[in-house]
Design a protein around this motif. Structure first.
Motif, PDB file in Angstrom:
ATOM      1  N   GLU A 160      -9.204  -2.593   7.304  1.00 35.88           N
ATOM      2  CA  GLU A 160     -10.594  -2.407   6.880  1.00 35.88           C
ATOM      3  C   GLU A 160     -11.449  -1.880   8.029  1.00 35.88           C
ATOM      4  O   GLU A 160     -12.338  -1.036   7.824  1.00 35.88           O
ATOM      5  N   SER A 161     -11.186  -2.328   9.241  1.00 32.40           N
ATOM      6  CA  SER A 161     -11.934  -1.840  10.403  1.00 32.40           C
ATOM      7  C   SER A 161     -11.679  -0.354  10.627  1.00 32.40           C
ATOM      8  O   SER A 161     -12.613   0.417  10.917  1.00 32.40           O
ATOM      9  N   LEU A 162     -10.434   0.062  10.490  1.00 31.63           N
ATOM     10  CA  LEU A 162     -10.108   1.486  10.635  1.00 31.63           C
ATOM     11  C   LEU A 162     -10.750   2.313   9.525  1.00 31.63           C
ATOM     12  O   LEU A 162     -11.203   3.431   9.754  1.00 31.63           O
ATOM     13  N   ARG A 163     -10.797   1.764   8.319  1.00 35.09           N
ATOM     14  CA  ARG A 163     -11.470   2.469   7.221  1.00 35.09           C
ATOM     15  C   ARG A 163     -12.951   2.677   7.547  1.00 35.09           C
ATOM     16  O   ARG A 163     -13.490   3.776   7.345  1.00 35.09           O
TER      17      ARG A 163
ATOM     18  N   GLU B 279       4.050  -0.855  -3.000  1.00 36.34           N
ATOM     19  CA  GLU B 279       2.850  -1.611  -2.642  1.00 36.34           C
ATOM     20  C   GLU B 279       1.899  -1.708  -3.827  1.00 36.34           C
ATOM     21  O   GLU B 279       1.305  -2.755  -4.080  1.00 36.34           O
ATOM     22  N   LEU B 280       1.767  -0.614  -4.577  1.00 40.03           N
ATOM     23  CA  LEU B 280       0.881  -0.611  -5.734  1.00 40.03           C
ATOM     24  C   LEU B 280       1.374  -1.585  -6.798  1.00 40.03           C
ATOM     25  O   LEU B 280       0.603  -2.408  -7.302  1.00 40.03           O
ATOM     26  N   ILE B 281       2.646  -1.509  -7.159  1.00 42.15           N
ATOM     27  CA  ILE B 281       3.139  -2.364  -8.238  1.00 42.15           C
ATOM     28  C   ILE B 281       3.087  -3.831  -7.823  1.00 42.15           C
ATOM     29  O   ILE B 281       2.740  -4.708  -8.623  1.00 42.15           O
ATOM     30  N   GLU B 282       3.388  -4.126  -6.552  1.00 44.59           N
ATOM     31  CA  GLU B 282       3.298  -5.511  -6.086  1.00 44.59           C
ATOM     32  C   GLU B 282       1.860  -6.001  -6.150  1.00 44.59           C
ATOM     33  O   GLU B 282       1.594  -7.153  -6.507  1.00 44.59           O
ATOM     34  N   SER B 283       0.914  -5.134  -5.801  1.00 47.99           N
ATOM     35  CA  SER B 283      -0.494  -5.495  -5.854  1.00 47.99           C
ATOM     36  C   SER B 283      -0.909  -5.814  -7.288  1.00 47.99           C
ATOM     37  O   SER B 283      -1.578  -6.817  -7.548  1.00 47.99           O
ATOM     38  N   ILE B 284      -0.515  -4.980  -8.222  1.00 47.12           N
ATOM     39  CA  ILE B 284      -0.870  -5.196  -9.619  1.00 47.12           C
ATOM     40  C   ILE B 284      -0.245  -6.479 -10.146  1.00 47.12           C
ATOM     41  O   ILE B 284      -0.903  -7.289 -10.808  1.00 47.12           O
ATOM     42  N   LEU B 285       1.023  -6.701  -9.845  1.00 51.31           N
ATOM     43  CA  LEU B 285       1.720  -7.877 -10.361  1.00 51.31           C
ATOM     44  C   LEU B 285       1.170  -9.172  -9.785  1.00 51.31           C
ATOM     45  O   LEU B 285       1.080 -10.181 -10.485  1.00 51.31           O
ATOM     46  N   ASN B 286       0.783  -9.143  -8.520  1.00 47.59           N
ATOM     47  CA  ASN B 286       0.406 -10.385  -7.841  1.00 47.59           C
ATOM     48  C   ASN B 286      -1.082 -10.683  -7.838  1.00 47.59           C
ATOM     49  O   ASN B 286      -1.484 -11.806  -7.528  1.00 47.59           O
ATOM     50  N   THR B 287      -1.913  -9.709  -8.157  1.00 45.01           N
ATOM     51  CA  THR B 287      -3.360  -9.935  -8.022  1.00 45.01           C
ATOM     52  C   THR B 287      -4.126  -9.707  -9.307  1.00 45.01           C
ATOM     53  O   THR B 287      -5.343  -9.806  -9.316  1.00 45.01           O
TER      54      THR B 287
ATOM     55  N   LYS C 142      -1.091   5.616   4.467  1.00 40.83           N
ATOM     56  CA  LYS C 142      -0.984   5.351   3.031  1.00 40.83           C
ATOM     57  C   LYS C 142      -2.132   4.445   2.621  1.00 40.83           C
ATOM     58  O   LYS C 142      -2.803   3.850   3.459  1.00 40.83           O
ATOM     59  N   ARG C 143      -2.359   4.357   1.313  1.00 41.57           N
ATOM     60  CA  ARG C 143      -3.320   3.381   0.803  1.00 41.57           C
ATOM     61  C   ARG C 143      -2.721   1.983   0.980  1.00 41.57           C
ATOM     62  O   ARG C 143      -1.523   1.784   0.818  1.00 41.57           O
ATOM     63  N   ILE C 144      -3.570   1.048   1.313  1.00 42.14           N
ATOM     64  CA  ILE C 144      -3.103  -0.313   1.557  1.00 42.14           C
ATOM     65  C   ILE C 144      -3.625  -1.210   0.443  1.00 42.14           C
ATOM     66  O   ILE C 144      -4.843  -1.315   0.237  1.00 42.14           O
ATOM     67  N   TYR C 145      -2.701  -1.828  -0.281  1.00 46.07           N
ATOM     68  CA  TYR C 145      -3.063  -2.672  -1.411  1.00 46.07           C
ATOM     69  C   TYR C 145      -2.878  -4.142  -1.058  1.00 46.07           C
ATOM     70  O   TYR C 145      -1.888  -4.519  -0.426  1.00 46.07           O
ATOM     71  N   PRO C 146      -3.808  -4.999  -1.466  1.00 44.77           N
ATOM     72  CA  PRO C 146      -3.564  -6.438  -1.317  1.00 44.77           C
ATOM     73  C   PRO C 146      -2.373  -6.832  -2.170  1.00 44.77           C
ATOM     74  O   PRO C 146      -2.208  -6.332  -3.285  1.00 44.77           O
TER      75      PRO C 146
ATOM     76  N   PHE D  58      -9.147  -6.520 -13.453  1.00 41.65           N
ATOM     77  CA  PHE D  58      -8.765  -6.191 -12.077  1.00 41.65           C
ATOM     78  C   PHE D  58      -8.306  -4.748 -11.973  1.00 41.65           C
ATOM     79  O   PHE D  58      -7.514  -4.263 -12.769  1.00 41.65           O
ATOM     80  N   ASP D  59      -8.838  -4.067 -10.982  1.00 47.96           N
ATOM     81  CA  ASP D  59      -8.507  -2.659 -10.733  1.00 47.96           C
ATOM     82  C   ASP D  59      -7.903  -2.573  -9.335  1.00 47.96           C
ATOM     83  O   ASP D  59      -8.598  -2.769  -8.344  1.00 47.96           O
ATOM     84  N   ALA D  60      -6.608  -2.310  -9.275  1.00 47.72           N
ATOM     85  CA  ALA D  60      -5.937  -2.279  -7.975  1.00 47.72           C
ATOM     86  C   ALA D  60      -6.596  -1.297  -7.028  1.00 47.72           C
ATOM     87  O   ALA D  60      -6.691  -1.533  -5.827  1.00 47.72           O
ATOM     88  N   GLY D  61      -7.079  -0.174  -7.561  1.00 47.62           N
ATOM     89  CA  GLY D  61      -7.717   0.824  -6.717  1.00 47.62           C
ATOM     90  C   GLY D  61      -8.979   0.326  -6.060  1.00 47.62           C
ATOM     91  O   GLY D  61      -9.299   0.715  -4.938  1.00 47.62           O
ATOM     92  N   ARG D  62      -9.700  -0.542  -6.750  1.00 49.07           N
ATOM     93  CA  ARG D  62     -10.952  -1.069  -6.187  1.00 49.07           C
ATOM     94  C   ARG D  62     -10.690  -1.877  -4.927  1.00 49.07           C
ATOM     95  O   ARG D  62     -11.485  -1.870  -3.985  1.00 49.07           O
ATOM     96  N   TYR D  63      -9.575  -2.583  -4.891  1.00 45.06           N
ATOM     97  CA  TYR D  63      -9.275  -3.443  -3.756  1.00 45.06           C
ATOM     98  C   TYR D  63      -8.347  -2.776  -2.738  1.00 45.06           C
ATOM     99  O   TYR D  63      -8.006  -3.374  -1.727  1.00 45.06           O
ATOM    100  N   ALA D  64      -7.946  -1.542  -3.019  1.00 36.03           N
ATOM    101  CA  ALA D  64      -7.122  -0.812  -2.060  1.00 36.03           C
ATOM    102  C   ALA D  64      -7.978  -0.353  -0.884  1.00 36.03           C
ATOM    103  O   ALA D  64      -9.157  -0.057  -1.038  1.00 36.03           O
TER     104      ALA D  64
END
Length: 342
Positions: free
Chosen positions: A170-173, A98-106, A131-135, A117-123
């Motif tokens: 996001e609602s659960l967070r 999920e992390l690598i896909e997020s970095i590659l695509n966003t 687990k952490r959820i990445y766009p 872009f910081d993948a962690g900021r949008y996780a």
């Protein structure tokens, strides 16, 4: 102690980090090969995704990772990907698909988010979550950013584009971080005409089939026993849209799903339920309206009426954002092309 030592080693990565260019080979030298192993992923799964994304082979040796390429832009993108991976590994001590896909695509391609872009900021990090959820696409990253910045967000897009899943996450967070006191999930129940009396069981039994996709999203984010306990305590509430009338929804994260099937009156009624310290996420697909032909969609009207209010965010996703399945993505893209051609 071992974890603290690993984190300290990872913190020092950038100090030992250096770039070497020799014989058309662009090489990034990491602190040691254990960090390179994390960057590469299990069975080199990350490397395979990076190679596919860049379109060139990626080589590793010891604590070095390289590409053979003279294209400056490609080298910069390669460096960007490895930088972001190292940053995230420093925080998580792990790397995931999920992390690598997020970095590659966003990341680098999205100029509104740009090279910083910081993948962690949008996780989305949910306390006690699975687990952490990445766009996974740039539009999904924009959607997550909008959730944080605005109290009312419209997420418009096709099935499988992640709009409902990210709204639920996001609602659960917000709930489990004690930012809100409850989650309210609602959908217009078009098939039953908002009249559920003929179905067996109590209200919960009657509406469960219509809200099943929302339950599935919650269970994917947080262990099911936590969700069950929150429901039993009334902290997570599910209700058909018709039951919102007359209420003021305070200190809550509220999701209106399948909003394209609201009437104009229902949408206005729902929007005016928003109370103090509440977040409202409205998701829908305007290409899948199930209302009778002569009844206009409340979602379509709301998008036209509210699009100039700066405190409201409208994020449009498309076929490129579909992550449910590669085949579903192709189907949606084909329909989008057909509609454009017509």
């Amino acid at each position: 102690m071992a974890i603290e030592s690993l984190n300290e080693n990872l913190r020092l990565v950038k100090i030992a980090y250096r770039i070497v260019t020799l014989n058309n080979e662009y090489t990034i030298v990491l602190a040691d090969n254990s960090i390179l192993a994390k960057v590469c992923g299990t069975n080199d799964s990350n490397l395979k995704l990076i190679e596919k994304h860049l379109g060139v082979p990626v080589f590793t040796k010891g604590n070095e990772i390289s590409i053979s390429q003279e294209d400056t832009r490609l080298c910069q993108e390669f460096k960007f990907i490895i930088d972001r991976l190292i940053d995230e590994i420093t925080e998580d001590s792990a790397s995931s698909s999920e992390l690598i896909e997020s970095i590659l695509n966003t990341g680098i391609e999205n100029h509104s988010i740009n090279e910083d872009f910081d993948a962690g900021r949008y996780a989305i990090s949910i306390p006690n979550g699975n687990k952490r959820i990445y766009p996974k696409t740039k539009n999904q990253a924009i959607l997550v950013d909008s959730f944080r910045k605005n109290d009312l967000v419209f997420a418009i897009g096709p099935a499988g584009s992640g709009k409902t899943f990210l709204a639920v996450a996001e609602s659960l967070r917000l709930l489990l971080s004690h930012k809100v006191n409850s989650i309210i999930l609602t959908r217009p129940i078009v098939e039953a005409g908002e009249s559920l009396g003929f179905l067996p069981g109590d209200l919960q039994d009657k509406i469960n089939p219509y809200l099943r996709p929302l339950y599935d999203s919650m269970n994917a984010c947080v262990p099911s026993e936590i969700i069950k306990k929150l429901q039993e305590n009334g902290i997570i509430e599910v209700a058909p849209l018709a039951y919102m009338r007359g209420r003021s929804l305070n200190n809550a994260a509220i999701i209106l799903d399948e909003a394209q099937n609201t009437t104009c009156e229902q949408m206005k009624m729902f929007l005016t339920r928003m109370g103090e310290n509440s977040k409202v996420f409205i998701t829908g697909d305007i290409t899948q309206i199930d209302l009778p032909r002569k009844i206009p969609s409340g979602l379509v009207q709301a998008l036209k009426v509210l699009n100039k209010i700066s405190e409201i965010s409208i994020v449009e996703l498309n076929g490129n954002d579909v992550v449910r399945s590669s085949l579903v993505k192709k189907i949606i893209q084909a329909y989008e092309k057909n509609e454009t051609d017509e």
